[in-house]
Design an enzyme around this catalytic site. Sequence first.
Site, PDB file in Angstrom:
ATOM      1  N   PHE A 109      14.873  -0.012  13.626  1.00 48.58           N
ATOM      2  CA  PHE A 109      14.822  -1.459  13.822  1.00 48.58           C
ATOM      3  C   PHE A 109      16.169  -2.146  13.599  1.00 48.58           C
ATOM      4  O   PHE A 109      16.269  -3.358  13.749  1.00 48.58           O
ATOM      5  CB  PHE A 109      13.756  -2.076  12.904  1.00 48.58           C
ATOM      6  CG  PHE A 109      12.359  -1.885  13.422  1.00 48.58           C
ATOM      7  CD1 PHE A 109      11.815  -2.804  14.301  1.00 48.58           C
ATOM      8  CD2 PHE A 109      11.614  -0.781  13.061  1.00 48.58           C
ATOM      9  CE1 PHE A 109      10.534  -2.629  14.806  1.00 48.58           C
ATOM     10  CE2 PHE A 109      10.334  -0.590  13.561  1.00 48.58           C
ATOM     11  CZ  PHE A 109       9.791  -1.517  14.432  1.00 48.58           C
ATOM     12  N   LYS A 117       0.828  -1.206   0.000  1.00 51.68           N
ATOM     13  CA  LYS A 117       0.000   0.000   0.000  1.00 51.68           C
ATOM     14  C   LYS A 117       0.861   1.254   0.000  1.00 51.68           C
ATOM     15  O   LYS A 117       1.749   1.408   0.835  1.00 51.68           O
ATOM     16  CB  LYS A 117      -0.921   0.022   1.217  1.00 51.68           C
ATOM     17  CG  LYS A 117      -1.866   1.223   1.270  1.00 51.68           C
ATOM     18  CD  LYS A 117      -2.685   1.240   2.547  1.00 51.68           C
ATOM     19  CE  LYS A 117      -3.693   2.381   2.533  1.00 51.68           C
ATOM     20  NZ  LYS A 117      -3.069   3.711   2.353  1.00 51.68           N
ATOM     21  N   HIS A 149      20.933  12.443   7.716  1.00 55.23           N
ATOM     22  CA  HIS A 149      20.109  11.547   6.911  1.00 55.23           C
ATOM     23  C   HIS A 149      19.997  12.065   5.487  1.00 55.23           C
ATOM     24  O   HIS A 149      20.347  13.205   5.180  1.00 55.23           O
ATOM     25  CB  HIS A 149      18.704  11.412   7.515  1.00 55.23           C
ATOM     26  CG  HIS A 149      18.646  10.447   8.658  1.00 55.23           C
ATOM     27  ND1 HIS A 149      18.913  10.821   9.956  1.00 55.23           N
ATOM     28  CD2 HIS A 149      18.356   9.116   8.705  1.00 55.23           C
ATOM     29  CE1 HIS A 149      18.790   9.768  10.748  1.00 55.23           C
ATOM     30  NE2 HIS A 149      18.457   8.722  10.017  1.00 55.23           N
ATOM     31  N   LYS A 169      14.242  12.446   3.909  1.00 53.66           N
ATOM     32  CA  LYS A 169      13.673  12.265   5.250  1.00 53.66           C
ATOM     33  C   LYS A 169      12.882  13.503   5.630  1.00 53.66           C
ATOM     34  O   LYS A 169      13.397  14.622   5.591  1.00 53.66           O
ATOM     35  CB  LYS A 169      14.772  11.987   6.267  1.00 53.66           C
ATOM     36  CG  LYS A 169      14.217  11.653   7.648  1.00 53.66           C
ATOM     37  CD  LYS A 169      15.276  11.027   8.532  1.00 53.66           C
ATOM     38  CE  LYS A 169      14.703  10.666   9.899  1.00 53.66           C
ATOM     39  NZ  LYS A 169      13.584   9.702   9.793  1.00 53.66           N
ATOM     40  N   THR A 204      15.335   8.311  15.743  1.00 55.28           N
ATOM     41  CA  THR A 204      16.460   7.688  16.441  1.00 55.28           C
ATOM     42  C   THR A 204      17.159   8.694  17.350  1.00 55.28           C
ATOM     43  O   THR A 204      17.492   8.380  18.498  1.00 55.28           O
ATOM     44  CB  THR A 204      17.461   7.114  15.421  1.00 55.28           C
ATOM     45  OG1 THR A 204      16.793   6.153  14.604  1.00 55.28           O
ATOM     46  CG2 THR A 204      18.644   6.462  16.111  1.00 55.28           C
TER      47      THR A 204
END
Length: 242
Positions: free
Chosen positions: A99, A30, A131, A135, A142
Amino acid sequence: MKIALLGYGKMGQVIERIALERGHEIVLKKSGKDTFDGLDQADVAIDFSIPDAAVGNISACLNASIPVISGTTGWLDQYDNVVGLCEDKKGAFIYGSNFSLGVNLFFELNEHLAKMMAKFDQYKVSMEEIHHTQKLDAPSGTAISLAKDIIENSDYSSWVLSDAKPDDTSESELAKQILIDAKRIENVPGTHTVTYNSKVDSIEIKHTAHNREGFALGAVIAAEWLVGKTGIFTMKDVLNLK
């Protein structure tokens, strides 16, 4: 395991590849205004979308009794509402600002260092995060997690973006704030640095991501772990770091 991917950008595509390599099946991809058709076939959902879509995606999963993990940042002002919905529906949910296995080990190192450094007020802590230019939020989730862990284990009271610090901030206020320098540079997956600086020396810890593989693998591992469980969890639970 059948997976629904909510958000099919660069991260979603890497997650898809790793999930397929690990023998899983993708039943929904999606993006944008796509429907949730296929969600009811999923064993678990992985949300790496955008801040404006995250809460709707997570809520749809919880309402459909689908365990869901989310790595989308920038929506945490609504986190308590999502937790409440998860509890009401007796669902399963993991939010992670990152993660990656390496980053979660870095979180543990940062927390331990903060406890050590709390005794030495001659050191002032600051942070830098870098980053890619796509972003949308700053500072990164983080960086916020790192700052919160420092605050919980020291006398610091808050964090502030270095370019948003008011000019009239007093020395006493500044001493309690963690300054975060957020930079956006093309093709940088993610770099986070925590520095304790004194007049005589500096102590620095740093994590540098070389690509998106670590984030994606960690997300799939978290999804594998979450299936069959009920409750609100973190990567500490997934990696048995508590």
